[in-house]
Design a protein around this motif. Sequence first.
Motif, PDB file in Angstrom:
ATOM      1  N   ASN A  15       0.861  -1.185   0.000  1.00  0.00           N
ATOM      2  CA  ASN A  15       0.000   0.000   0.000  1.00  0.00           C
ATOM      3  C   ASN A  15       0.897   1.234   0.000  1.00  0.00           C
TER       4      ASN A  15
ATOM      5  N   LYS B 204       3.399   1.131   2.779  1.00  0.00           N
ATOM      6  CA  LYS B 204       4.180  -0.113   2.850  1.00  0.00           C
ATOM      7  C   LYS B 204       4.553  -0.514   1.424  1.00  0.00           C
TER       8      LYS B 204
ATOM      9  N   SER C 103      -3.864  -5.719   2.061  1.00  0.00           N
ATOM     10  CA  SER C 103      -3.854  -4.503   2.873  1.00  0.00           C
ATOM     11  C   SER C 103      -3.696  -3.225   2.058  1.00  0.00           C
TER      12      SER C 103
ATOM     13  N   GLY D 201      -4.052  -0.197   4.205  1.00  0.00           N
ATOM     14  CA  GLY D 201      -3.181  -0.047   5.371  1.00  0.00           C
ATOM     15  C   GLY D 201      -3.906  -0.243   6.681  1.00  0.00           C
TER      16      GLY D 201
ATOM     17  N   TYR E  33       1.948  -0.421  11.706  1.00  0.00           N
ATOM     18  CA  TYR E  33       1.674   0.902  11.141  1.00  0.00           C
ATOM     19  C   TYR E  33       1.875   2.082  12.093  1.00  0.00           C
TER      20      TYR E  33
ATOM     21  N   ASN F 282       3.806   7.549   8.985  1.00  0.00           N
ATOM     22  CA  ASN F 282       2.658   6.970   8.296  1.00  0.00           C
ATOM     23  C   ASN F 282       1.421   7.859   8.432  1.00  0.00           C
TER      24      ASN F 282
END
Length: 327
Positions: free
Chosen positions: A179, A182, A204, A207, A236, A241
């Motif tokens: 994502n 990530k 995912s 996320g 996360y 993030n």
Amino acid sequence: MEYRTVGKTGVQVSNLCFGTMSFGGNADEETSKAMYKRCREAGINFFDTADVYSGGRSEEILGECIAHERENIVLTTKVFWNTSADVNGKGLSRKHMMQGVEASLRRLKTDYIDFYFVHDFDERTPMEETLRALDDLQRQGKILYPAVSNWAAWQITKALGISAKEQLARFELIQPMYNLVKRQAEVEILPLAASEQMGVISYSPLGAGLLTGKYGVDKRPEQGRLVQDKRYTDRYLDEMNFVVADRFNAHAAERGISPATLAVAWVMSNPAITAPIIGARNLTQLEDSLAAADVDMTPEWRNEISSLSVTPQPATDRGETLLPNWT
């Protein structure tokens, strides 16, 4: 809905895959079946589950859903994690895999699985043992193709070499996390898949809810996986993030599009991705992800979104070495 070929298999799948981890858990049986029906109406023919989801209940509900149209469905499930308290109830030994596939077939009410994933890497069992078991399952007709989830690129590459040398069925489908926050898969896994003509269904895309508009630097709901489930907080809970989430939410607002829809569309637009796996607890959540199929994302727009997060360093860790144009 568009359809894409999984690697070199010739199997055609929708460019969205529906993951049924919520079936029998966060989604009761009635809601689960309603979501399955909506996915089929939208043109999805690709469904992902695992033997450990909701203690096997996910497979059971999905099996009931597909019973009347099994041949029209491309089905995946997985083996690795504990399915019993027995000392051999985990891993990728021949014993656990042979028992695991039989149990999954019973719960899914089918006599074959299209793509059978090893769900994680087993340090205790030699790869040759695992790959031979997968080859035997393919020869027996219980699975059509072996697949792999949560392995590093070097582990997958080693397995491909063993399979080629020993003339065993090889992995044809990879399932990595991917994502906007990530992006490690861009470094080696996605280039490997493209080079070896392997399919990729990434999980995912939202996320764990981070990219749905609910989270930001100063925006944290009281409930949700990111605040209640240690697996996801560990994965996360990094301030950067949340900075990316704020940037992404602002971008989605400027474009007049749901952040969840845009997050899935961004993953879909990567040429190495066969289909992102979408999931939902209810029909409302599902609609946002389904809408991604109608987003016309240009390369320029994808690059603009990609610039909101950090592009990972190349495998050589030399900044002057350019990554493939995944963004």
